[in-house]
Enzyme design. Structure first.
Site, PDB file in Angstrom:
ATOM      1  N   SER A  34     -58.823  20.831  54.041  1.00  0.00           N
ATOM      2  CA  SER A  34     -59.814  21.899  54.181  1.00  0.00           C
ATOM      3  C   SER A  34     -59.715  22.910  53.047  1.00  0.00           C
ATOM      4  O   SER A  34     -60.700  23.574  52.717  1.00  0.00           O
ATOM      5  CB  SER A  34     -59.647  22.606  55.529  1.00  0.00           C
ATOM      6  OG  SER A  34     -58.379  23.241  55.599  1.00  0.00           O
ATOM      7  N   SER A 125     -45.119  35.669  57.371  1.00  0.00           N
ATOM      8  CA  SER A 125     -45.725  36.551  56.382  1.00  0.00           C
ATOM      9  C   SER A 125     -45.261  37.983  56.566  1.00  0.00           C
ATOM     10  O   SER A 125     -44.944  38.415  57.678  1.00  0.00           O
ATOM     11  CB  SER A 125     -47.252  36.487  56.535  1.00  0.00           C
ATOM     12  OG  SER A 125     -47.878  37.526  55.839  1.00  0.00           O
ATOM     13  N   TYR A 150     -55.426  37.509  61.038  1.00  0.00           N
ATOM     14  CA  TYR A 150     -54.453  36.660  60.346  1.00  0.00           C
ATOM     15  C   TYR A 150     -53.038  37.142  60.619  1.00  0.00           C
ATOM     16  O   TYR A 150     -52.161  36.362  61.013  1.00  0.00           O
ATOM     17  CB  TYR A 150     -54.716  36.656  58.832  1.00  0.00           C
ATOM     18  CG  TYR A 150     -53.554  36.097  58.049  1.00  0.00           C
ATOM     19  CD1 TYR A 150     -53.269  34.729  58.077  1.00  0.00           C
ATOM     20  CD2 TYR A 150     -52.710  36.932  57.316  1.00  0.00           C
ATOM     21  CE1 TYR A 150     -52.186  34.217  57.380  1.00  0.00           C
ATOM     22  CE2 TYR A 150     -51.628  36.436  56.620  1.00  0.00           C
ATOM     23  CZ  TYR A 150     -51.365  35.074  56.652  1.00  0.00           C
ATOM     24  OH  TYR A 150     -50.277  34.574  55.983  1.00  0.00           O
ATOM     25  N   LYS A 154     -49.670  35.382  62.856  1.00  0.00           N
ATOM     26  CA  LYS A 154     -48.281  35.208  62.416  1.00  0.00           C
ATOM     27  C   LYS A 154     -47.318  35.861  63.406  1.00  0.00           C
ATOM     28  O   LYS A 154     -46.255  35.318  63.713  1.00  0.00           O
ATOM     29  CB  LYS A 154     -48.102  35.774  61.002  1.00  0.00           C
ATOM     30  CG  LYS A 154     -48.823  34.985  59.927  1.00  0.00           C
ATOM     31  CD  LYS A 154     -48.374  33.530  59.890  1.00  0.00           C
ATOM     32  CE  LYS A 154     -49.058  32.735  58.807  1.00  0.00           C
ATOM     33  NZ  LYS A 154     -48.680  31.306  58.806  1.00  0.00           N
ATOM     34  N   TYR A 177     -42.743  35.726  53.928  1.00  0.00           N
ATOM     35  CA  TYR A 177     -42.849  35.954  52.502  1.00  0.00           C
ATOM     36  C   TYR A 177     -43.982  36.866  52.134  1.00  0.00           C
ATOM     37  O   TYR A 177     -44.899  37.106  52.889  1.00  0.00           O
ATOM     38  CB  TYR A 177     -42.863  34.659  51.687  1.00  0.00           C
ATOM     39  CG  TYR A 177     -43.506  33.455  52.263  1.00  0.00           C
ATOM     40  CD1 TYR A 177     -42.733  32.494  52.893  1.00  0.00           C
ATOM     41  CD2 TYR A 177     -44.866  33.238  52.135  1.00  0.00           C
ATOM     42  CE1 TYR A 177     -43.311  31.345  53.389  1.00  0.00           C
ATOM     43  CE2 TYR A 177     -45.445  32.090  52.626  1.00  0.00           C
ATOM     44  CZ  TYR A 177     -44.662  31.142  53.261  1.00  0.00           C
ATOM     45  OH  TYR A 177     -45.240  30.013  53.743  1.00  0.00           O
ATOM     46  N   ASN A 199     -57.248  35.863  46.960  1.00  0.00           N
ATOM     47  CA  ASN A 199     -56.019  36.474  46.445  1.00  0.00           C
ATOM     48  C   ASN A 199     -56.214  36.950  45.012  1.00  0.00           C
ATOM     49  O   ASN A 199     -57.054  36.429  44.263  1.00  0.00           O
ATOM     50  CB  ASN A 199     -54.861  35.477  46.525  1.00  0.00           C
ATOM     51  CG  ASN A 199     -54.545  35.082  47.949  1.00  0.00           C
ATOM     52  OD1 ASN A 199     -54.660  35.892  48.874  1.00  0.00           O
ATOM     53  ND2 ASN A 199     -54.159  33.833  48.145  1.00  0.00           N
TER      54      ASN A 199
END
Length: 338
Positions: A34, A125, A150, A154, A177, A199
């Site tokens: 995807s 994250s 999002y 996490k 991270y 990003n």
């Protein structure tokens, strides 16, 4: 030893596959393509000389996940990257993020729950910290209310893993991270987002190569020295190596808790404008950019305290911001020349 890497043809996943194969692991990649392409396999082979097993599979299909683990019942560990990962996109399409990021995790864990030995590395994250009250952020920093769907996936994902580890043989390491950038030094694999990049660094390189008219800087009124957001940018190869070290820790039973947590970053915060100027200095190219409104879900500042990973895992980021940007730019130039 056989290791399953979900999302293994993605940006971080593919670099981790390389490092696993360099350490002699047999890798099985699951990816639904995807946000990646099957051609990434060629890059992995070019670097390592080994072609990993690849199965195109959508982890949202529970029966397909069950069938996969029946056929691969000799797995020594799973590194789970498969997830949607754009903060802004998650704000606009939350249900898609909850379905993709949580259902897939649950279906994989349900299969691992059946095993007598199960080692699990979770791609978490720094977004779980929300806007941390103090910098740098360490693993004891409070997990704040998520600022995006999002980030919430996490947080919830970490809670699910912690709960199942209490009643199963699953041992897990959660790797929180910060902002991975760059490309493998061979320039055979790198970041290749589909559509408009979410990003900063791929947006910079695509603008520099002429694919984008100008770079959008989201907000310049944050309480930072130059008004733009601050992040901790870590080279993807350093990040990939940490996943291998974490997996070896579980396989060798060196973990002291059923679920361990480690921050992965450089410990250095760089603002958006600082990254832009670093690219301009490195490349000799002037970047056209425009300040636009800040995005919902973006936090002001986040950079890591990595003492725990440095001490316990024996891992430390070796590559700096300039090296990471340079590799990203070389990758962009190679991709557009094809």
């Amino acid at each position: 030893m056989k290791v399953v890497v979900t999302g293994g043809l993605g940006f971080i996943g593919s670099h981790t596959v390389v490092e696993l194969q360099n350490e002699g692991f047999e890798v099985v990649i699951i990816d639904n393509l995807s946000n990646s392409t099957a051609e990434v396999l060629d890059g992995i082979v070019a670097i390592t000389g080994v072609k990993p097993i690849f199965e195109k599979l959508d982890l949202r299909e529970k029966s397909a996940v069950q069938d996969f683990f029946k056929r691969h019942n000799d797995v020594h560990g799973v590194i789970h990257f498969a997830a949607s990962k754009a903060v802004g996109e998650s704000v606009g399409n939350p249900l898609s993020y909850y379905e993709n990021n949580l259902n897939t995790l649950i279906y994989v864990l349900q299969e691992l729950e059946k095993k007598e030995v199960a080692n699990f590395i979770f791609s978490s994250s720094c977004t779980v910290y929300g806007q941390a009250e103090t910098m740098p952020i360490n693993e004891n920093s409070a997990v704040q209310e998520a600022m995006s769907p999002y980030g919430n996936t996490k947080q919830i994902g970490e809670e699910i893993i912690t709960d199942i580890s209490k009643v199963s043989a699953i041992n897990a390491i959660l790797l929180r991270y910060f902002n991975p950038i760059g490309a493998h030094h061979s320039i055979n694999i790198g970041e290749l987002p589909t559509g408009v990049p979410q990003n900063l660094v791929p947006f910079i390189t695509q603008t520099a190569i002429g694919l984008r008219q100008e770079l959008m800087v989201y907000g310049d009124d944050y309480p930072t020295p130059d008004g733009t957001c601050i992040r901790d940018y870590i080279h993807v190869v350093d990040l990939a190596k940490a996943h291998v070290i974490a997996l070896q820790r579980l396989i060798n039973k060196n973990n002291v808790e059923k679920v361990e947590v480690f921050n992965l970053g450089t410990g250095v915060g760089s603002s958006v404008l600082e990254v832009i100027h670093a690219f301009e200095k490195m490349s000799g190219k002037k970047l056209p950019y425009k300040i636009v409104a800040s995005r919902e879900g973006d936090i002001t500042s986040a950079y890591a305290n990595t003492d725990k990973a440095n001490t316990i895992l024996g891992w430390k980021a070796a590559l700096n911001l300039e090296e990471a940007i340079d590799s990203a730019w070389k990758w962009e130039q190679k991709v557009r020349a094809l």
